[in-house]
Write an enzyme that holds these catalytic residues in place. Structure first.
Site: not given
Ligand SMILES: CC(C)(COP(=O)(O)OP(=O)(O)OC[C@H]1O[C@@H](n2cnc3c(N)ncnc32)[C@H](O)[C@@H]1OP(=O)(O)O)[C@@H](O)C(=O)NCCC(=O)NCCS
Length: 158
Positions: A78, A111, A116, A123
């Site tokens: 985060a 995961e 999101n 990613y």
């Protein structure tokens, strides 16, 4: 120019970490989850802008990874919303990937919620591939559940 440091996460960081966790995530980790990770020896790092005489240190973000045998899993990453979209998550992940490669891990797994978009964008940008999905993996509001994508990156040794 402010000085940035990636430092091992310690118990004294947890108040600041939990504050960002609450601001950044739909279902934030609890203090117990961070403590469990620290006690289990997971790789947990904070990214800090170091303070000056006039300004205190600032926590920008953090990540937690769980080493396995041949693979390592990203459990949490985060960035404080006020510092997002400035390349910090990419920077943390690149350092973690280098460290995992140096320790002979072959793959990184993670995961991510199907909704999101920022994390999936991160990613994909870093060449993680979707290798599976998990039905109703994440809690949502009002007892609903959300699917997860499973993503993976092969680590290349030089
Ligand atoms: C996902 C998260 C960690 C990204 O952190 P960040 O520091 O803002 O990301 P970066 O600035 O390093 O972005 C790197 C790349 O990721 C992608 N990306 C990041 N945020 C994005 C967004 N909101 N929408 C689309 N793509 C995004 C982009 O390709 C970006 O490169 P670019 O800015 O050159 O286009 C951050 O949004 C966050 O903390 N979210 C809440 C917690 C979370 O969801 N963690 C992941 C759980 S699986």
């Amino acid at each position: 120019m402010s000085e940035l440091r990636l430092l091992p996460m310690a118990i004294r960081d947890l108040n600041e970490v939990l504050a960002i966790e609450q601001r950044a995530h739909i279902a934030p980790w609890t203090q117990v989850q961070f403590m469990d990770s620290l006690n289990a020896g997971h790789w947990a790092y904070t990214l800090r802008v170091l303070g000056t005489e006039d300004a205190p240190d600032t926590l920008v973000g953090y990540c937690v990874m769980m080493p396995g045998v041949d693979e390592i899993s990203l459990l949490n990453i985060a960035i404080d919303p006020i510092h997002q979209r400035q390349g910090w998550a990419k920077k943390i992940l690149l350092v973690m990937e280098d460290q995992a490669t140096a320790k002979n891990f072959q793959k990184i797994f993670l995961e991510v919620r199907t909704s999101n978009t920022p994390a999936i964008g991160l990613y994909q940008r870093m060449n993680y591939q979707q290798v599976g999905s998990r039905k109703a993996y994440y809690p949502m509001h009002e007892g609903q559940r959300e699917d997860a994508l499973v993503m993976m990156k092969e680590l290349l040794r030089s």
